[in-house]
Design an enzyme around this catalytic site. Structure first.
Site, mmCIF file in Angstrom:
data_model
loop_
_atom_site.group_PDB
_atom_site.id
_atom_site.type_symbol
_atom_site.label_atom_id
_atom_site.label_comp_id
_atom_site.label_asym_id
_atom_site.label_seq_id
_atom_site.Cartn_x
_atom_site.Cartn_y
_atom_site.Cartn_z
ATOM 1 N N LYS A 61 -3.209 -3.205 16.270
ATOM 2 C CA LYS A 61 -3.809 -2.033 15.610
ATOM 3 C C LYS A 61 -4.651 -1.246 16.607
ATOM 4 C CE LYS A 61 -2.162 -2.567 11.499
ATOM 5 N NZ LYS A 61 -1.104 -1.637 11.058
ATOM 6 N N TYR A 94 -2.570 -9.593 15.841
ATOM 7 C CA TYR A 94 -2.346 -8.549 14.837
ATOM 8 C C TYR A 94 -3.372 -7.426 15.005
ATOM 9 C CZ TYR A 94 -3.049 -6.134 10.407
ATOM 10 O OH TYR A 94 -3.260 -5.153 9.461
ATOM 11 N N LEU A 120 12.754 -3.156 4.796
ATOM 12 C CA LEU A 120 12.678 -4.138 3.698
ATOM 13 C C LEU A 120 12.436 -5.558 4.207
ATOM 14 C CD1 LEU A 120 15.485 -2.826 1.264
ATOM 15 C CD2 LEU A 120 13.046 -2.252 1.288
ATOM 16 N N SER A 126 -6.958 -0.930 10.530
ATOM 17 C CA SER A 126 -7.539 -2.004 9.729
ATOM 18 C C SER A 126 -8.970 -2.273 10.177
ATOM 19 C CB SER A 126 -6.704 -3.268 9.923
ATOM 20 O OG SER A 126 -7.369 -4.387 9.398
ATOM 21 N N ARG A 160 -11.660 -21.301 7.403
ATOM 22 C CA ARG A 160 -10.373 -20.922 7.993
ATOM 23 C C ARG A 160 -10.631 -20.407 9.413
ATOM 24 N NH1 ARG A 160 -7.020 -16.257 4.900
ATOM 25 N NH2 ARG A 160 -8.893 -15.065 5.443
ATOM 26 N N ILE A 211 0.844 -1.208 0.000
ATOM 27 C CA ILE A 211 0.000 0.000 0.000
ATOM 28 C C ILE A 211 0.876 1.254 0.000
ATOM 29 C CG2 ILE A 211 -1.885 1.197 1.174
ATOM 30 C CD1 ILE A 211 -2.549 -1.523 2.538
HETATM 31 P P1 NAD Z 1 3.484 -4.619 3.459
HETATM 32 O O1 NAD Z 1 4.050 -5.710 4.292
HETATM 33 O O2 NAD Z 1 3.553 -4.743 1.984
HETATM 34 O O3 NAD Z 1 4.150 -3.226 3.870
HETATM 35 C C1 NAD Z 1 4.608 -2.966 5.174
HETATM 36 C C2 NAD Z 1 6.035 -2.434 5.067
HETATM 37 O O4 NAD Z 1 6.537 -2.164 6.374
HETATM 38 C C3 NAD Z 1 6.996 -3.426 4.419
HETATM 39 O O5 NAD Z 1 7.680 -2.777 3.357
HETATM 40 C C4 NAD Z 1 7.941 -3.839 5.541
HETATM 41 O O6 NAD Z 1 9.244 -4.114 5.059
HETATM 42 C C5 NAD Z 1 7.884 -2.620 6.442
HETATM 43 N N1 NAD Z 1 8.162 -2.890 7.854
HETATM 44 C C6 NAD Z 1 7.615 -3.842 8.665
HETATM 45 N N2 NAD Z 1 8.134 -3.760 9.898
HETATM 46 C C7 NAD Z 1 9.031 -2.735 9.881
HETATM 47 C C8 NAD Z 1 9.895 -2.151 10.854
HETATM 48 N N3 NAD Z 1 9.968 -2.629 12.100
HETATM 49 N N4 NAD Z 1 10.665 -1.104 10.495
HETATM 50 C C9 NAD Z 1 10.612 -0.625 9.233
HETATM 51 N N5 NAD Z 1 9.823 -1.122 8.273
HETATM 52 C C10 NAD Z 1 9.039 -2.176 8.592
HETATM 53 O O7 NAD Z 1 1.975 -4.402 3.948
HETATM 54 P P2 NAD Z 1 0.810 -3.529 3.306
HETATM 55 O O8 NAD Z 1 -0.220 -4.452 2.803
HETATM 56 O O9 NAD Z 1 1.358 -2.499 2.404
HETATM 57 O O10 NAD Z 1 0.240 -2.866 4.626
HETATM 58 C C11 NAD Z 1 0.628 -1.574 5.045
HETATM 59 C C12 NAD Z 1 -0.036 -1.271 6.373
HETATM 60 O O11 NAD Z 1 -1.450 -1.340 6.225
HETATM 61 C C13 NAD Z 1 0.315 -2.261 7.486
HETATM 62 O O12 NAD Z 1 0.428 -1.539 8.702
HETATM 63 C C14 NAD Z 1 -0.876 -3.171 7.525
HETATM 64 O O13 NAD Z 1 -1.071 -3.737 8.811
HETATM 65 C C15 NAD Z 1 -2.005 -2.231 7.173
HETATM 66 N N6 NAD Z 1 -3.165 -2.910 6.585
HETATM 67 C C16 NAD Z 1 -2.981 -3.716 5.491
HETATM 68 C C17 NAD Z 1 -4.056 -4.382 4.948
HETATM 69 C C18 NAD Z 1 -3.880 -5.302 3.773
HETATM 70 O O14 NAD Z 1 -4.754 -6.135 3.531
HETATM 71 N N7 NAD Z 1 -2.829 -5.218 2.997
HETATM 72 C C19 NAD Z 1 -5.342 -4.204 5.500
HETATM 73 C C20 NAD Z 1 -5.500 -3.358 6.598
HETATM 74 C C21 NAD Z 1 -4.383 -2.704 7.130
HETATM 75 C C1 UD1 Z 2 -7.571 -10.707 6.124
HETATM 76 C C2 UD1 Z 2 -7.040 -10.663 7.525
HETATM 77 C C3 UD1 Z 2 -7.471 -9.384 8.197
HETATM 78 C C4 UD1 Z 2 -7.085 -8.170 7.357
HETATM 79 C C5 UD1 Z 2 -7.717 -8.337 5.982
HETATM 80 C C6 UD1 Z 2 -7.407 -7.209 5.062
HETATM 81 C C7 UD1 Z 2 -6.997 -13.054 8.095
HETATM 82 C C8 UD1 Z 2 -7.601 -14.137 8.947
HETATM 83 N N1 UD1 Z 2 -7.549 -11.834 8.225
HETATM 84 O O1 UD1 Z 2 -8.943 -10.798 6.238
HETATM 85 O O2 UD1 Z 2 -6.882 -9.263 9.459
HETATM 86 O O3 UD1 Z 2 -7.532 -6.982 7.950
HETATM 87 O O4 UD1 Z 2 -7.225 -9.548 5.414
HETATM 88 O O5 UD1 Z 2 -6.132 -7.367 4.587
HETATM 89 O O6 UD1 Z 2 -6.038 -13.261 7.380
HETATM 90 N N2 UD1 Z 2 -10.360 -16.891 1.133
HETATM 91 C C9 UD1 Z 2 -10.466 -18.119 0.536
HETATM 92 N N3 UD1 Z 2 -9.321 -18.750 0.124
HETATM 93 C C10 UD1 Z 2 -8.082 -18.203 0.281
HETATM 94 C C11 UD1 Z 2 -7.972 -16.928 0.897
HETATM 95 C C12 UD1 Z 2 -9.138 -16.297 1.318
HETATM 96 O O7 UD1 Z 2 -11.573 -18.648 0.371
HETATM 97 O O8 UD1 Z 2 -7.087 -18.821 -0.101
HETATM 98 C C13 UD1 Z 2 -11.601 -16.188 1.549
HETATM 99 C C14 UD1 Z 2 -11.658 -15.882 3.033
HETATM 100 O O9 UD1 Z 2 -12.244 -16.951 3.744
HETATM 101 C C15 UD1 Z 2 -12.518 -14.623 3.038
HETATM 102 C C16 UD1 Z 2 -12.147 -13.921 1.716
HETATM 103 O O10 UD1 Z 2 -11.600 -14.943 0.886
HETATM 104 O O11 UD1 Z 2 -13.885 -14.947 2.991
HETATM 105 C C17 UD1 Z 2 -11.115 -12.822 1.885
HETATM 106 O O12 UD1 Z 2 -9.999 -13.342 2.580
HETATM 107 P P1 UD1 Z 2 -8.668 -12.477 2.822
HETATM 108 O O13 UD1 Z 2 -8.215 -11.895 1.534
HETATM 109 O O14 UD1 Z 2 -7.708 -13.318 3.564
HETATM 110 O O15 UD1 Z 2 -9.149 -11.257 3.723
HETATM 111 P P2 UD1 Z 2 -9.921 -11.254 5.137
HETATM 112 O O16 UD1 Z 2 -10.357 -12.598 5.532
HETATM 113 O O17 UD1 Z 2 -10.957 -10.204 5.070
#
Ligand code: NAD
Ligand code: UD1
Length: 341
Positions: free
Chosen positions: A152, A148, A33, A124, A291, A12
């Protein structure tokens, strides 16, 4: 503005960096990284046509974080850095609390000491746990189901206390729903290390031939087709949401919470069908057991973000799948392994 982006090399973060550079901000990235690649930063520079200062620093290294703050003297920070794998957080809770909570404390302390008072934090939808009513509004009860999610929630509460003690802070807590998709160019996208935990990257890897079949986690949920329903949001819409949050903070002190989602849910089977039409490939899948820790349904009420931030998602599920597919096709193994620093 001059912005420090923690986690800016990640999924992101990298997309948000492109949007912020194009909006005219100067940025510096702090990232260790641990879950990303230096190549992502190079591609951000290529897409935006601008150089980015990069600091390979772990947030747990308090002195190094202070040094970055002293060198960059940002006007604000967007804080993406953190670990995000739910299952890993259950197995290694101390790793998660240390990295996410202590890392954030180090960052906030450095911000306070260097008089940086503007923060956008990646929270999140996981903080909502399993809500009773839909769509989910920001005032829904908070009850995350795993370590996790609790990191948050703890960070949200730390920010609330900080702003209560010093109301000159400007803090935006953004609760993301399910970010998917990639930049339109296909140059940056989601590059999970090992088998993806999340649905969209798993489907994309099945489509490109890296994995045989998708396991659909349950078809007996209380949803229209029995599979889980989520609010998928295009990562570029999410990136725009950060630019909107920064604009909002320019006019508003205090702490502000917004959910970023589209306001509509799709089932796993609907996502598979959309990806099949975007890619022209069949997605092999089988129904597997549920799951652990999953919830049936989740979707946002994005009304508060629309009213206060003037932001709403504009890209639909077809665009999310088409853009995820373009990235996957152009980068079947993710980013190339780093050969230089
Ligand atoms: P990502 O893992 O791709 O990016 C996170 C980055 O933080 C990585 O580049 C990693 O190297 C860096 N990082 C981790 N720990 C670190 C540390 N101690 N010091 C410096 N850098 C560090 O994840 P993302 O999907 O881009 O998510 C970004 C943020 O959004 C995270 O905080 C995540 O929890 C939150 N978030 C993500 C999702 C999702 O589904 N991707 C959903 C809700 C919230
Ligand atoms: C996951 C995280 C959640 C995070 C969110 C957004 C888990 C348990 N929860 O949730 O903390 O905030 O992502 O990043 O990981 N699914 C399948 N097969 C797969 C993978 C997923 O059927 O191989 C289904 C899941 O059951 C769910 C949907 O797809 O119904 C989305 O799953 P996923 O992408 O993992 O996101 P979340 O479950 O919403």
């Amino acid at each position: 503005m001059k912005l420090l982006i923690t986690g800016g090399a990640g999924y992101i973060g990298s997309h948000t960096c492109v949007v912020l550079l194009e909006a005219g901000h100067d940025i510096a990235i702090l990232d260790d990284l641990s879950n990303s690649s230096r190549e992502a930063v190079r591609r951000v520079e290529e897409l935006a046509g601008k150089a980015v200062a990069f600091h390979q620093v772990d947030l747990l290294d308090e002195q190094a974080v202070r040094n970055v703050m002293a060198i960059e003297q940002p006007d604000g920070v967007i804080h993406f850095a953190g670990r995000k794998a739910v299952g890993e957080s259950v197995e290694q809770p101390l790793l998660y609390y240390r990295n996410n909570v202590t890392g954030t404390l180090n960052l906030l302390q450095a911000m306070q000491d260097y008089n940086v008072r503007t923060l956008v934090f990646s929270s999140s939808a996981t903080v909502y746990g399993e809500p009773d009513t839909f769509p989910i509004t920001e005032d829904a009860p908070l009850n995350p189901a795993n370590p996790y999610g609790r990191t948050k929630l703890m960070i949200e509460r730390i920010c609330i206390d900080l702003v209560a003690a010093d109301p000159s802070w400007r803090v935006s807590l953004l609760r993301y729903f399910n970010p998917v998709g990639a930049h339109l160019s296909g140059r940056i996208g989601e590059a999970p290390d090992g088998p993806p935990n999340n649905l969209l990257p798993f489907i994309a890897q099945v489509a490109v031939g890296r994995r045989e079949e998708l396991s659909v986690f349950g078809d007996d949920w209380p949803t229209p087709d029995g599979t889980g329903v989520r609010d998928y949001i295009h990562v570029m819409d999410l990136a725009d949401g950060h630019a909107a949050a920064l604009n909002f903070l320019a006019d508003n002190t205090g702490l502000h919470i917004h959910s970023l989602g589209t306001g509509r849910g799709y089932s796993v089977l609907e996502v598979i069908a959309a990806f099949e039409s975007a890619s022209g490939r069949r997605i092999a899948y089988r129904i597997a057991s549920r799951r652990a820790g999953d919830i049936p349904t989740s979707w946002a009420d994005p009304g508060k973000a629309r009213r206060e931030l003037g932001w709403q998602a504009t890209r639909n599920l077809d665009a999310m799948c088409a853009d995820a597919w373009r990235w996957q096709l152009q980068n079947p193994q993710g980013y190339p392994k780093d050969t230089s620093g």
